[in-house]
Design a protein around this motif. Structure first.
Motif, short mmCIF file in Angstrom:
data_model
loop_
_atom_site.label_atom_id
_atom_site.label_comp_id
_atom_site.label_asym_id
_atom_site.label_seq_id
_atom_site.Cartn_x
_atom_site.Cartn_y
_atom_site.Cartn_z
N LEU B 3 0.85 -1.19 0.00
CA LEU B 3 0.00 0.00 0.00
C LEU B 3 0.89 1.24 0.00
O LEU B 3 1.69 1.44 0.91
CB LEU B 3 -0.91 0.01 1.23
CG LEU B 3 -1.79 1.26 1.38
CD1 LEU B 3 -2.80 1.35 0.24
CD2 LEU B 3 -2.51 1.25 2.73
N VAL B 15 -8.46 2.49 3.58
CA VAL B 15 -7.80 1.28 3.09
C VAL B 15 -7.00 0.62 4.22
O VAL B 15 -7.10 -0.59 4.44
CB VAL B 15 -6.88 1.61 1.89
CG1 VAL B 15 -6.30 0.32 1.30
CG2 VAL B 15 -7.66 2.38 0.83
N LEU B 48 -2.90 0.58 -4.16
CA LEU B 48 -2.77 -0.75 -3.59
C LEU B 48 -2.34 -1.71 -4.68
O LEU B 48 -2.97 -1.77 -5.73
CB LEU B 48 -4.11 -1.20 -2.99
CG LEU B 48 -4.12 -2.58 -2.31
CD1 LEU B 48 -3.43 -2.52 -0.96
CD2 LEU B 48 -5.55 -3.08 -2.15
N ALA B 58 -9.30 5.22 -2.88
CA ALA B 58 -9.91 4.47 -1.78
C ALA B 58 -11.02 3.55 -2.24
O ALA B 58 -11.09 2.38 -1.86
CB ALA B 58 -10.42 5.44 -0.72
N ALA B 61 -9.71 0.49 -4.03
CA ALA B 61 -8.98 -0.39 -3.12
C ALA B 61 -9.93 -1.12 -2.17
O ALA B 61 -9.78 -2.32 -1.92
CB ALA B 61 -7.94 0.41 -2.34
N LEU B 62 -10.94 -0.40 -1.67
CA LEU B 62 -11.91 -1.03 -0.78
C LEU B 62 -12.69 -2.13 -1.52
O LEU B 62 -12.92 -3.22 -0.99
CB LEU B 62 -12.89 0.01 -0.23
CG LEU B 62 -12.33 1.05 0.75
CD1 LEU B 62 -13.41 2.09 1.09
CD2 LEU B 62 -11.81 0.39 2.01
#
Lengths: 252, 194
Positions: B3, B15, B48, B58, B61-62
């Protein structure tokens, strides 16, 4: 006394800041279910206690960890009422510093006290005195209201259910006027008592308690005798409409 | 898993938070993301990298982490869930702009932006107020999801631009619920003790 929150707005273990007549106040509830209201000022370095955290029945300042709680002889173990959030009589619990983490063996100095205000729970709301001597609830919110029914309902239904609180960028007279002109659908005003406005519909009452925050803003804490979730949701939308209308006219 | 993020980056916080909630191992590479985000160009964290896959921002990545490792964290109510997730992770979302300008510029937020940010927090409180009546305690269903993770990175940092949550009781109740999830971690600006 001034309504500052619905009882469920401050859960056991929670704290929040509020304003009573322009004075910053921290309202918090210990694990014992009792609500307290103190001047929002740590006597050590002036930090706001509402930034702190509750453990058991103490409130700890986030700055240096000084922990505050009831005076040991203030009788916090006994309570009148019916469980967390249940009705309690107005009373002041004197409060002082109980521990300083940097000096674990030291008895905290006697002058390390916080200014405690009277607190009561009535009509499903937390009420705070505007000063140490203010323990007066609006008549319809007093202990006799519980026996007679919510805010003079007098028809056997003495339980109230939370609707919501709304805070508006307008002074309390404007909020009061907006609530009284934009009635909850199908209701009429049947009583005004101090901070309380009671609306009555065919089979329900709606009670709004106005909090004058003393800084040009105000809040309304709203409950109803109607337990039905759909009915309470529609009252939530009514309250939000009143709030948004006031916000729209308040914008310069 | 790597990350690229920054401790002070509120975009990367959700994240890190989800990685911690899911107990996933990863390496961190610190990047200078906040000033870049301020200038509105260049790489915008977080990034990420997970084997053959990479996610930028975000929301991506989530979604990647929950889809690959924890489908139960995907929004149970995709409609409101997707709409909240895109608002909450949009760099133009007023609370995120207000925080960035309050923390990383000398001038601070322009007039009106903090007030607008407070209104967006009020929207979140309104939504949760109504949802609670339906027994829905989270943003996108009866369980916490990545939408709640993204929402916490917004609501949990309101003090950075001077807005408190006093007027938003449902949001405060939700914050207490969220903080109680095992694996919760704070970031600078989010109190360790609550």
């Amino acid at each position: 006394m001034m309504p500052v929150s619905l009882s469920g707005g401050v859960e056991p273990g929670a704290r929040t800041g509020t304003s009573v007549g322009g004075q910053p106040v921290v309202v918090w509830r210990g694990a014992d279910g009792l609500a307290r209201a103190w001047a929002d000022l740590c006597p050590h370095r002036g930090m706001r206690l509402s930034f702190g955290f509750v453990r058991e029945s103490q409130l700890t300042c986030i700055y240096h960890g000084w922990s505050f709680g009831d005076e040991p002889d203030s009788g916090s173990g006994s309570r009148s009422g019916s469980g967390p959030g249940g009705a309690t009589e107005p009373r002041v619990r004197a409060a002082r510093c109980l521990s300083v983490p940097a000096h674990p063996g030291m008895t905290p100095p006697g002058k390390a006290v916080v200014a405690a205000l009277p607190v009561a729970e009535a009509l499903g709301m937390i009420w705070v005195g505007t000063g140490p001597g203010d323990t007066r609830l609006p008549h319809d919110a007093g202990p006799e209201a519980g026996a007679q029914g919510a805010a003079g309902a007098g028809d056997g239904d003495d339980a109230v259910h939370a609707v919501r609180s709304v805070t508006v960028p307008a002074p309390s007279p404007a909020l009061r006027a907006a609530l009284e002109t934009t009635l909850p659908p199908g209701t009429e005003i049947v009583a005004r008592a101090g901070e309380l406005i009671t609306f009555k519909g065919p089979d329900l009452r709606v009670i709004a308690a106005i909090q004058d925050r003393g800084d040009g803003t105000a809040a309304a804490h709203i409950v109803t005798t109607n337990p039905d979730a759909l009915g309470r949701k529609s009252l939530c939308l009514w309250a939000a409409l009143v709030r948004d209308h006031l916000a729209a006219v308040a914008v310069p | 898993m790597i990350l690229h993020d920054n401790d002070l980056d509120a975009d990367a916080y959700p994240v890190r938070l989800l990685l911690s909630l899911l107990s996933l191992d990863y390496q961190r590479v610190t990047i200078d993301s906040s000033p870049w985000a301020l200038r509105g160009h260049g790489p915008r964290g977080p990034v990420l990298t997970d084997g053959d896959a990479s996610a930028v921002g975000a929301a991506a990545a989530l979604r990647h982490l929950s889809a690959r490792y924890a489908p139960q964290w995907l929004p149970a109510l995709p409609g409101p869930g997707d709409s909240w997730l895109s608002s909450l992770t949009d760099p133009r979302f007023a609370p995120r702009q207000a925080r960035l300008l309050a923390l990383f510029t000398t001038e601070g937020p322009p007039p009106g932006l903090v007030e607008e940010a407070a209104l967006r927090l009020q929207d979140m409180d309104d939504y949760l107020t109504i949802a609670e009546f339906d027994g829905q305690l989270w943003f996108a269903g009866e369980r916490p999801t990545i939408v709640d993770v993204a929402a916490f990175a917004v609501a949990g940092l309101s003090n950075d631009y001077g807005v408190e949550l006093d007027a938003y009781p449902a949001l405060r109740r939700w914050i207490r619920r969220f903080r109680a999830i095992g694996g919760f971690i704070p970031m600078p600006g989010v109190p360790q003790f609550y």
